[in-house]
Design a protein around this motif. Sequence first.
Motif, mmCIF file in Angstrom:
data_model
loop_
_atom_site.group_PDB
_atom_site.id
_atom_site.type_symbol
_atom_site.label_atom_id
_atom_site.label_comp_id
_atom_site.label_asym_id
_atom_site.label_seq_id
_atom_site.Cartn_x
_atom_site.Cartn_y
_atom_site.Cartn_z
ATOM 1 N N THR A 34 39.396 52.742 49.104
ATOM 2 C CA THR A 34 40.182 52.049 50.134
ATOM 3 C C THR A 34 41.008 53.076 50.891
ATOM 4 O O THR A 34 41.028 54.249 50.541
ATOM 5 N N ARG A 79 48.104 48.641 49.651
ATOM 6 C CA ARG A 79 48.545 48.071 48.379
ATOM 7 C C ARG A 79 47.682 46.858 48.000
ATOM 8 O O ARG A 79 47.443 45.972 48.813
ATOM 9 N N ASN A 80 47.218 46.835 46.754
ATOM 10 C CA ASN A 80 46.404 45.758 46.174
ATOM 11 C C ASN A 80 45.039 45.569 46.842
ATOM 12 O O ASN A 80 44.385 44.556 46.626
ATOM 13 N N CYS A 107 42.171 47.112 46.272
ATOM 14 C CA CYS A 107 41.075 47.066 45.300
ATOM 15 C C CYS A 107 41.004 45.700 44.635
ATOM 16 O O CYS A 107 39.922 45.121 44.493
ATOM 17 N N SER A 108 42.134 45.169 44.210
ATOM 18 C CA SER A 108 42.149 43.854 43.571
ATOM 19 C C SER A 108 41.620 42.793 44.527
ATOM 20 O O SER A 108 40.816 41.932 44.143
ATOM 21 N N TYR A 129 37.756 43.249 44.819
ATOM 22 C CA TYR A 129 37.038 42.811 43.622
ATOM 23 C C TYR A 129 37.025 41.287 43.525
ATOM 24 O O TYR A 129 36.014 40.681 43.177
ATOM 25 N N THR A 142 34.292 51.607 35.048
ATOM 26 C CA THR A 142 35.372 52.558 35.255
ATOM 27 C C THR A 142 35.132 53.726 34.317
ATOM 28 O O THR A 142 34.490 53.574 33.273
ATOM 29 N N GLU A 146 40.670 55.764 33.363
ATOM 30 C CA GLU A 146 41.110 54.888 34.447
ATOM 31 C C GLU A 146 41.621 53.591 33.832
ATOM 32 O O GLU A 146 41.030 53.069 32.884
ATOM 33 N N ALA A 162 43.462 48.413 36.043
ATOM 34 C CA ALA A 162 44.484 47.415 36.365
ATOM 35 C C ALA A 162 44.038 46.504 37.510
ATOM 36 O O ALA A 162 44.289 45.297 37.474
ATOM 37 N N ASN A 163 43.359 47.072 38.503
ATOM 38 C CA ASN A 163 42.915 46.248 39.630
ATOM 39 C C ASN A 163 41.858 45.238 39.186
ATOM 40 O O ASN A 163 41.765 44.147 39.740
ATOM 41 N N ALA A 194 43.663 42.468 37.084
ATOM 42 C CA ALA A 194 44.472 41.622 37.964
ATOM 43 C C ALA A 194 43.660 40.500 38.594
ATOM 44 O O ALA A 194 44.223 39.475 38.981
ATOM 45 N N THR A 195 42.345 40.694 38.698
ATOM 46 C CA THR A 195 41.510 39.663 39.314
ATOM 47 C C THR A 195 40.607 38.976 38.291
ATOM 48 O O THR A 195 39.620 38.343 38.654
#
Length: 86
Positions: A3, A7-8, A10-11, A14, A33, A37, A40-41, A44-45
Amino acid sequence: MATDGTRNACSLLYGAVWTAARALGYRRLVTYTQDGESGANLRATGWRVVASRPTRPGWSRPSRPRIDHGTARIGRLRWEPTAPTI
């Protein structure tokens, strides 16, 4: 995933790709991953780790030669999105 640093992003991406894939009839989607790594992204989804892949000497095989780009000998985690509640 790449990206511009938003902010956010990637989340968001996905989550969007899984929504689009389901709409097209897909029942499974995977991503990886590298060891180290956080993922987290993905968490989060709603994605979860489903397998740990050991290190490999590289991606090249006699049937499909590849040039090493520095990702050889790095373990990976395979992720899948959690199934939607129906």
